[in-house]
Write a protein that holds these residues in place. Structure first.
Motif, PDB file in Angstrom:
ATOM      1  N   LEU A 186      55.228  20.030 -20.029  1.00  0.00           N
ATOM      2  CA  LEU A 186      54.997  18.584 -19.903  1.00  0.00           C
ATOM      3  C   LEU A 186      55.758  18.018 -18.704  1.00  0.00           C
ATOM      4  O   LEU A 186      55.218  17.202 -17.945  1.00  0.00           O
ATOM      5  N   LYS A 187      57.020  18.429 -18.532  1.00  0.00           N
ATOM      6  CA  LYS A 187      57.828  17.928 -17.417  1.00  0.00           C
ATOM      7  C   LYS A 187      57.224  18.324 -16.066  1.00  0.00           C
ATOM      8  O   LYS A 187      57.341  17.595 -15.086  1.00  0.00           O
ATOM      9  N   ILE A 247      53.930  18.830 -15.555  1.00  0.00           N
ATOM     10  CA  ILE A 247      52.699  18.039 -15.388  1.00  0.00           C
ATOM     11  C   ILE A 247      53.020  16.642 -14.854  1.00  0.00           C
ATOM     12  O   ILE A 247      52.331  16.128 -13.972  1.00  0.00           O
ATOM     13  N   ILE A 248      54.102  16.030 -15.360  1.00  0.00           N
ATOM     14  CA  ILE A 248      54.416  14.663 -14.921  1.00  0.00           C
ATOM     15  C   ILE A 248      55.200  14.639 -13.610  1.00  0.00           C
ATOM     16  O   ILE A 248      55.479  13.564 -13.067  1.00  0.00           O
ATOM     17  N   GLU A 271      58.325  15.876 -13.108  1.00  0.00           N
ATOM     18  CA  GLU A 271      59.783  15.900 -13.249  1.00  0.00           C
ATOM     19  C   GLU A 271      60.346  17.250 -12.817  1.00  0.00           C
ATOM     20  O   GLU A 271      61.469  17.343 -12.337  1.00  0.00           O
ATOM     21  N   GLN A 283      46.505   7.626 -15.334  1.00  0.00           N
ATOM     22  CA  GLN A 283      47.800   6.935 -15.389  1.00  0.00           C
ATOM     23  C   GLN A 283      48.578   7.420 -16.615  1.00  0.00           C
ATOM     24  O   GLN A 283      48.359   6.937 -17.726  1.00  0.00           O
ATOM     25  N   PRO A 284      49.476   8.389 -16.433  1.00  0.00           N
ATOM     26  CA  PRO A 284      50.208   8.911 -17.594  1.00  0.00           C
ATOM     27  C   PRO A 284      51.398   8.021 -17.992  1.00  0.00           C
ATOM     28  O   PRO A 284      51.988   7.340 -17.150  1.00  0.00           O
ATOM     29  N   TYR A 301      54.918   8.732 -20.357  1.00  0.00           N
ATOM     30  CA  TYR A 301      55.625   9.907 -20.891  1.00  0.00           C
ATOM     31  C   TYR A 301      56.698   9.505 -21.903  1.00  0.00           C
ATOM     32  O   TYR A 301      57.492   8.589 -21.654  1.00  0.00           O
ATOM     33  N   SER A 358      48.747   2.425 -18.920  1.00  0.00           N
ATOM     34  CA  SER A 358      48.429   3.858 -18.908  1.00  0.00           C
ATOM     35  C   SER A 358      47.061   4.086 -19.542  1.00  0.00           C
ATOM     36  O   SER A 358      46.492   3.207 -20.187  1.00  0.00           O
ATOM     37  N   TRP A 394      46.732   7.634 -20.490  1.00  0.00           N
ATOM     38  CA  TRP A 394      46.999   9.030 -20.847  1.00  0.00           C
ATOM     39  C   TRP A 394      48.436   9.110 -21.370  1.00  0.00           C
ATOM     40  O   TRP A 394      49.380   8.832 -20.642  1.00  0.00           O
ATOM     41  N   ILE A 442      51.591  11.218 -22.842  1.00  0.00           N
ATOM     42  CA  ILE A 442      52.200  12.552 -22.875  1.00  0.00           C
ATOM     43  C   ILE A 442      53.446  12.434 -23.758  1.00  0.00           C
ATOM     44  O   ILE A 442      54.431  11.810 -23.377  1.00  0.00           O
TER      45      ILE A 442
END
Length: 516
Positions: free
Chosen positions: A368-369, A371-372, A374, A389-390, A392, A460, A462, A464
């Motif tokens: 996940l980190k 994908i965003i 980070e 537009q995610p 998190y 957003s 999306w 996560i």
């Protein structure tokens, strides 16, 4: 025979009353589930029982020489110590006996005095008996069983404990506590950071635990399996119920109805007496009867008005309709210095709702980190669709902030009025008293509700989410699951609770199968 007596326990946090005059007895072999809404004071009560904090009033009496084990949520671990040696420290007293035994062996080999030698032999025999009685020579096997059961083995038993994440550290603390096998276990949300397989192992372990425990958990299925008594902490009072969580809910509903009826009847009686007194105390002919009713009124032990626990009203809106493709990964490799998983591909489309599962440490949060953005991918590509537009939600959110929830949300949404911020926090299930407290003083569940409030306000399409249900009470989890089922956007969620996601996800990605 009771092993713990609690009398008139009262505690304040600043000027806020947490609970008042609570009383209970813990009997031998009782397995207690401590339940109640977020912020009721459950963790505070365990900290008081453990001696970590002192109550403002009341008496706590333990049976003499009782060993109490408390699962601390935060503690520093010494750098330079590996996982196996840390777990071995649960048996430090036995290793001390072994050291003394080896020293005696050396002393006996050089001893010339028969009387001294006899004393050495006697002590040697005592130590040997103690070690055998406590299965000292099977310690490593016992450590391996617990480490496997809680998913610690996959981290590497030679790994330095200072390199562990917050969740991994909590699992290690739990493992050491279980290895110590104290007469009383005090466990605060032990299933957080555990995967389904490891929760199942812990469930079996606690069902067969030879001693007593008091357990905080918001996992209804888990509680149903392991507890035989429920302590319900709500509205600053504690009530004891016999049976598992299901039996508690049935009894609680009946009790709640009875309390409302008793309160309504008493209020009617009080109103009637007060009306009579007001009408008749001034008249000479009826003043005597009015005074008599005043005395009756003074003697009534008033039932507190049943307080309302706010139910969250979570809801998520799509800010802008994205393209059909949300994100595509091609030969993606994630990790830190080395790959956690073989390179993989995936495609996420608009409206997909995916649960990501797999054992702890396999790489769910890392994925996940990455994908965003980070973390940088070790290899491969991540391609985003137009207008994706995610928003998190991170698994760990350690805050020592003095900011209050209203200050925190307002600092991120300055265009909102104070009234709008307060209304948003209220929709998340927070009372007025919570929104003006420092974030650091809130319970884990209350902090999670603040974060969900921020998620609801974020533009957003999306979501996560990394373990969003950790710390949430059962009612709040049900509301969150319903909100996500109605959400028209896309969801990627890491969760160890199939009960939470099974009715609304469109697919489940099991990373253990990706690793093969």
């Amino acid at each position: 025979m009771s092993i713990l007596n609690v009398e008139n326990l009262t505690h304040y946090f600043g000027d806020k009353l947490v609970f008042k005059n609570i009383e209970f007895r813990l009997l031998k072999k009782e397995r207690v589930g401590l339940v109640g809404p977020n912020g009721a004071g459950k963790s505070t009560l365990l900290q008081i029982l453990s001696g970590a904090i002192l109550p403002d009033n009341g008496k706590i009496s333990w049976q003499p020489n009782i060993q109490v084990g408390y699962l601390e949520q935060q503690t520093e671990l010494q750098a330079g110590l590996n996982i196996r040696d840390y777990l071995r420290s649960a048996f430090q007293h036995l290793y001390d006996y072994e050291t003394e035994l080896l020293e005696l062996t050396s002393q006996m080999s050089h001893c010339q005095d028969s009387e001294t030698l006899e004393q050495y032999l006697k002590r040697f025999s005592q130590l040997q008996e103690l070690l055998e009685h406590h299965n000292f020579y099977f310690i490593d096997s016992k450590i391996d069983d617990v480490a496997n059961g809680l998913g610690i083995h996959v981290l590497g038993m030679e790994k330095d404990v200072s390199q562990l994440s917050g969740g991994q550290r909590t699992k290690l603390l739990l493992a050491k506590l279980l290895l110590k096998e104290p007469e009383i276990l005090l466990l605060d949300e032990p299933t957080n950071y555990l995967d389904f397989e490891h929760i199942s192992w812990l469930k079996d372990y606690l069902k067969n635990y030879p001693n007593s425990f008091i357990l905080i958990s918001h996992d209804m299925e888990f509680l149903n399996e392991v507890v035989n008594v429920v302590y319900h902490l709500e509205h600053k009072n504690l009530t004891r119920y016999l049976g598992n969580y299901q039996k508690f809910t049935e009894q609680y509903e009946l009790r709640k109805q009875q309390i409302f009826l008793e309160y309504a009847r008493q209020k009617q009686e009080i109103d009637k007496l007060e009306t009579y007194i007001q009408k008749n105390k001034a008249r000479a002919s009826t003043s005597k009867q009015a005074k008599s009713r005043e005395k009756m009124l003074e003697k009534i032990e008033r039932i507190d008005k049943p307080a309302y626990t706010p139910k969250p009203r979570f809801s998520f809106k799509v800010s802008e309709r994205p393209a059909s493709l949300i994100v595509e990964a091609v030969e993606l490799a994630v990790g830190y210095e080395t790959e956690l998983l073989p390179p993989f591909d995936f495609t996420l489309r608009r409206g997909d709702k995916i649960a990501i599962i797999g054992y702890n440490g396999i790489g769910k949060s890392t994925m996940l980190k990455t994908i965003i953005g980070e973390l940088s991918p070790i290899n491969g590509q991540i391609l985003f669709g137009q207008n994706a537009q995610p928003a998190y939600f991170a698994q760990e959110w350690n805050t020592a902030s003095a900011q209050t929830p209203i200050e925190y949300i307002w600092s991120l949404h300055e265009e909102m009025t104070q009234k709008e911020v307060r209304q948003a926090l209220a929709r998340s299930g927070l009372k007025t008293e919570h929104i003006f407290q420092p974030l650091s003083s809130l319970s884990g569940g209350e902090q999670t509700k603040v974060r969900i409030c921020q998620l609801m306000l974020t533009r957003s399409n999306w979501l996560i989410l990394d373990e969003p249900t950790n710390h949430l009470d059962i009612q709040s989890k049900e509301v969150l699951a319903h909100a996500l089922s109605l959400y028209e956007g896309t969801v990627l969620v890491v969760s160890h609770e199939p009960e939470f996601y099974k009715d609304w996800v469109t697919d489940v990605w099991n990373l253990e199968k990706w690793k093969r």
